[in-house]
Design an enzyme around this catalytic site. Structure first.
Site, PDB file in Angstrom:
ATOM      1  NE  ARG A 178     121.803  35.959  11.033  1.00  0.00           N
ATOM      2  CZ  ARG A 178     122.526  37.063  10.890  1.00  0.00           C
ATOM      3  NH1 ARG A 178     122.131  38.007  10.085  1.00  0.00           N
ATOM      4  NH2 ARG A 178     123.639  37.218  11.559  1.00  0.00           N
ATOM      5  CB  THR A 179     120.820  29.012  11.804  1.00  0.00           C
ATOM      6  OG1 THR A 179     120.758  30.155  12.657  1.00  0.00           O
ATOM      7  CG2 THR A 179     121.430  27.865  12.554  1.00  0.00           C
ATOM      8  CE  LYS A 234     101.344  17.035   2.382  1.00  0.00           C
ATOM      9  NZ  LYS A 234     102.408  16.334   1.679  1.00  0.00           N
ATOM     10  NE  ARG A 281     116.800  27.679  14.532  1.00  0.00           N
ATOM     11  CZ  ARG A 281     117.342  28.873  14.320  1.00  0.00           C
ATOM     12  NH1 ARG A 281     116.677  29.805  13.676  1.00  0.00           N
ATOM     13  NH2 ARG A 281     118.559  29.135  14.750  1.00  0.00           N
ATOM     14  CG  HIS A 317     121.078  28.475  18.735  1.00  0.00           C
ATOM     15  ND1 HIS A 317     121.690  27.568  17.900  1.00  0.00           N
ATOM     16  CD2 HIS A 317     120.794  29.541  17.960  1.00  0.00           C
ATOM     17  CE1 HIS A 317     121.762  28.067  16.678  1.00  0.00           C
ATOM     18  NE2 HIS A 317     121.227  29.262  16.684  1.00  0.00           N
TER      19      HIS A 317
END
Lengths: 319, 426
Positions: A58-59, A86, A108, A136
């Site tokens: 969604r974000t 990695k 994020r 957030h």
């Protein structure tokens, strides 16, 4: 223009007039988004990279759409599947991306403070799209815009935030933003999901949801992560829904015109009753999603303006 | 080979005195003290201290050296040079190396390597094999080879039955066990002390009660087994009543603290600064002040740096993911002098905690200014100001929380058994 920040890392760094300016601009973009031709050239020629170290649909979609509607070139990177596996460090990933000359970076990350660390190492504007259980900011801003549109104001409201406060960055950013705008905040949830020291933050705490909801103007529900439901923090889903799930009966204790919010994705029947979530007279959950795009457009636009201004001051020989 | 220090401010942690005088050294041993202007014996090297402080060298209990396993972070040579420059005349090295120091063979290896260092080095050994908390190490052999204490470092021995057997077995050999009093369940995953700060910054945190629980368990086991026990770091006021009760009950218990917990608090972490990540995490200002008081009262016996070298890559990470610990050898004295300049502790009190008490507890001959003690000495100016530059430190690792800090205290000379190892005085 009062919004001077170089990055949007958290609400904590914003002043009330900066928040208002951003919301005013977002209000304009909300209008634009309802037109058939939803396009602006605010970010024309600029590059926006979405870098998500944690899965999000969604974000990420919301930021992608916001960037595209402003005319930016948008690229999505799901980092959890690539170089981190990695063994590349966060800073190296950031430096690699930085070398590609993006103008705006949306990040994020599952660890608190990781986005701040990354922002120190790059010379583009960084937006925190959620770091661990820290902040957030765009979620809090879109919640604020939704409340302002539904209630006509963003001050002197009584707002209940319910559920897993301890692990929620949404709760933290909302707590800070709504506090800065002078609202009364109530936190409702079992004590196992309350952060330590929260009693000193100028909020009221309730373990009895019915008591906590009395007379509130806004009911903000939080998502309960599946992994917290297995007896570690709460005994079971059904007991949680019984005590802290929002249903029509509990909502009846709130103000008659109280609105219901949820940052999504919802667990119907765990923290919120499905019928209530769909009740267009009470639930503003779909408006939150809509305002999300508008708020992110406003944030991108303001940061891009500051970026251009700072480059204009330092660059030599640029047009 | 005779040496005499004249016009020295003698800091005597045994007598708790701080007065001008002179001190004579013969064949690496302190030979006696006299008036400030005492005439020099024939042929002796004379050092005019000009009123600067002369004290027993620091005994830093709990230094991590990267040998074996992480020599790029610190070697015996680099740690030894840093120690000499810092006035640390004896390093008590930690066993949490890679692999851990848990066999007589490993101890023989590090003892050979330690010859690279210009200061005394004594070793602690692990308490359980591999520091895994399942089987005890060969406490007898290791004691015979000179291990001064047994500890699994910050890894708590979860199995209380095993811990009680370790204590009982060690008691028979008169060996000292150093515990890390923290409840392992509560502390799991935590990197800060719970409270408003950690909650706002969203950092996984633990209540100070985890320390009280860990200490209560260990002290109950000491009461049961009558072993010799030292708590590595007591950092919260809530732990003190248990410590007082244990002393009153006549248990053979001592406690230490790191200099960082005496001079920094939880807010110093600020914007996720990983050089301020410690195990246990930094505490509230109230707790810090209580701990300074506890050192002054002698309730906390020892102060150490818990020197923990980490390379840049271990620290350039999000706060939760960053490695804990800080280098501390060269900041131990200047940081401790903050407590002196702020008026919380006198110089004799500081040297009681940093020289005399570690020597007593570990049964080492140093830590004193009395006749017959080894001439492990430091001469320092407690007032000289400087700004710390982390890249000027002699440790291979530069992870100090004091980078850019204004500090006071300069070491002018360090002597080990009467031989100068730092400074150009003699």
């Amino acid at each position: 223009m009062s919004f001077r920040a170089r990055h949007l890392l958290g609400i904590d760094h914003l002043k009330p007039d900066e928040i208002t300016e951003l919301l005013d601009l977002a209000q304009d973009y909300a209008a634009l988004n309802r037109r058939t031709v939803k396009h602006s050239d605010a970010l024309a020629g600029m590059t926006l990279i979405n870098m998500f170290f944690e899965n999000s649909t969604r974000t990420q979609a919301s930021f992608e759409l916001a960037g595209k509607r402003l005319g930016a070139d948008v690229m999505n990177m799901a980092v959890s599947q690539s170089s981190v596996k990695k063994g590349e460090t966060l800073i190296d990933t950031a430096l690699t991306l930085n070398a590609m000359q993006p103008d705006l970076l949306v990040v994020r990350h599952p660890q608190s403070g990781a986005v701040n660390l990354l922002a120190e190492k790059v010379n583009c504007a960084v937006i925190n799209a959620g770091d661990g259980r820290h902040e957030h900011p765009t979620q809090a801003l879109l919640d604020a815009l939704t409340i302002r549109r539904a209630k006509g104001r963003l001050h002197r409201l009584t707002i209940a935030i319910c559920g897993d406060i301890a692990h929620s960055r949404v709760a933290r950013s909302n707590l800070i933003l709504l506090g800065k705008m002078e609202n009364r905040i109530r936190l409702i949830g079992p004590a196992t999901l309350m952060p330590a020291g929260v009693g000193d933050m100028g909020v009221e705490l309730f373990e009895d949801m019915r008591e906590g909801l009395k007379g509130v103007d806004v009911v903000m529900m939080l998502r309960l992560q599946k992994e917290r439901m297995d007896g570690g923090f709460i005994p079971s889903e059904r007991e949680y829904f019984h005590r802290f799930g929002l249903d029509a009966e509990k909502l009846a204790l709130a103000a008659p015109d109280a609105i219901v919010m949820h940052p999504g994705p919802m667990n119907r029947g765990v923290e919120i009753d499905g019928t209530l979530a769909d009740d267009i007279n009470r639930s503003v959950i779909q408006d939150q999603v809509e305002m999300g795009v508008a708020v992110r457009m406003a944030a991108l636009d303001l940061l891009a303006r500051n970026l251009r201004a700072s480059r204009g001051r330092t660059a030599v020989g640029e047009p | 080979m005779d040496l005499i220090f004249r016009n020295a401010r003698l800091i005597d942690p045994e007598a708790q005195t701080d007065a001008l005088g002179s001190l004579r050294v013969t064949d690496g041993v302190i030979a006696g003290r006299g008036a400030p202007e005492e005439p020099a014996p024939e042929g002796a090297t004379v050092i005019d201290a000009q009123g600067r402080a002369l004290a027993p060298g620091l005994i830093d209990w709990g230094v991590k050296i990267g040998e074996p396993g992480e020599r790029h972070k610190e070697s015996f040579r680099s740690a030894g040079l840093a120690a000499a420059a810092a006035g640390v005349t004896t390093i008590i090295a930690r066993p949490d190396t890679t692999p851990p120091l848990d066999t007589p063979e490993a101890l023989e290896f590090v003892a050979r390597r330690a010859a690279d260092a210009p200061v005394n080095i004594r070793h602690m050994a692990a308490l359980t094999k591999g520091r895994e908390g399942r089987e005890m190490v060969e406490i007898g052999f290791l004691t015979d080879l000179g291990a001064v204490a047994f500890t699994d470092g910050v890894r708590v021995v979860r199995d209380s039955k095993l811990m009680s057997r370790c204590m009982t077995y060690a008691r028979g050999l008169d060996a000292l066990i150093m515990g890390h009093p923290q409840d392992p369940g509560l502390t799991h995953g935590a990197v800060a002390t719970s409270g408003k700060f950690a909650s706002l910054y969203g950092i996984p945190a633990v209540s100070p009660m985890a320390e009280v629980m860990g200490l209560d368990r260990d002290l109950a086991l000491v009461a049961m087994t009558r072993g010799r026990y030292h708590a590595d770091q007591i950092t919260v006021a809530a732990s003190l009543p248990a410590l007082i009760r244990a002393r009153e009950a006549g248990l053979d218990v001592t406690a230490g603290i790191s200099i960082h917990h005496l001079t920094l608090n939880e807010f110093d972490v600020g914007d996720y600064r990983t050089f301020f990540r410690f195990t246990p995490p930094l505490r509230s200002e109230d707790d810090r002040l209580s701990m300074v008081q506890a050192v002054a009262e002698g309730l906390i016996d020892t102060i150490a740096s818990f020197h923990t070298p980490q390379d840049e890559e271990s620290k350039r990470l999000p706060f939760e993911a960053a490695a804990p610990g800080a280098v501390g050898l060269q900041t131990l004295l200047p940081a401790a002098l903050r407590l002196y300049h702020q008026g919380g502790l006198s110089l004799p009190q500081l040297f009681r905690a940093m020289s005399l008490n570690p020597a007593r507890r570990l049964r080492l001959p140093g830590g004193r200014l009395s006749e017959g003690a080894p001439a492990d000495l430091i001469l320092f100016d407690p007032d000289a100001p400087f700004v710390l530059d982390r890249f000027a430190l002699l440790s291979k690792s530069k992870n100090t929380p004091f980078d850019g800090a204004r500090m006071q205290g300069r070491v002018l000379g360090t002597w080990v058994a009467g031989t100068p190892v730092f400074g150009d005085l003699a």
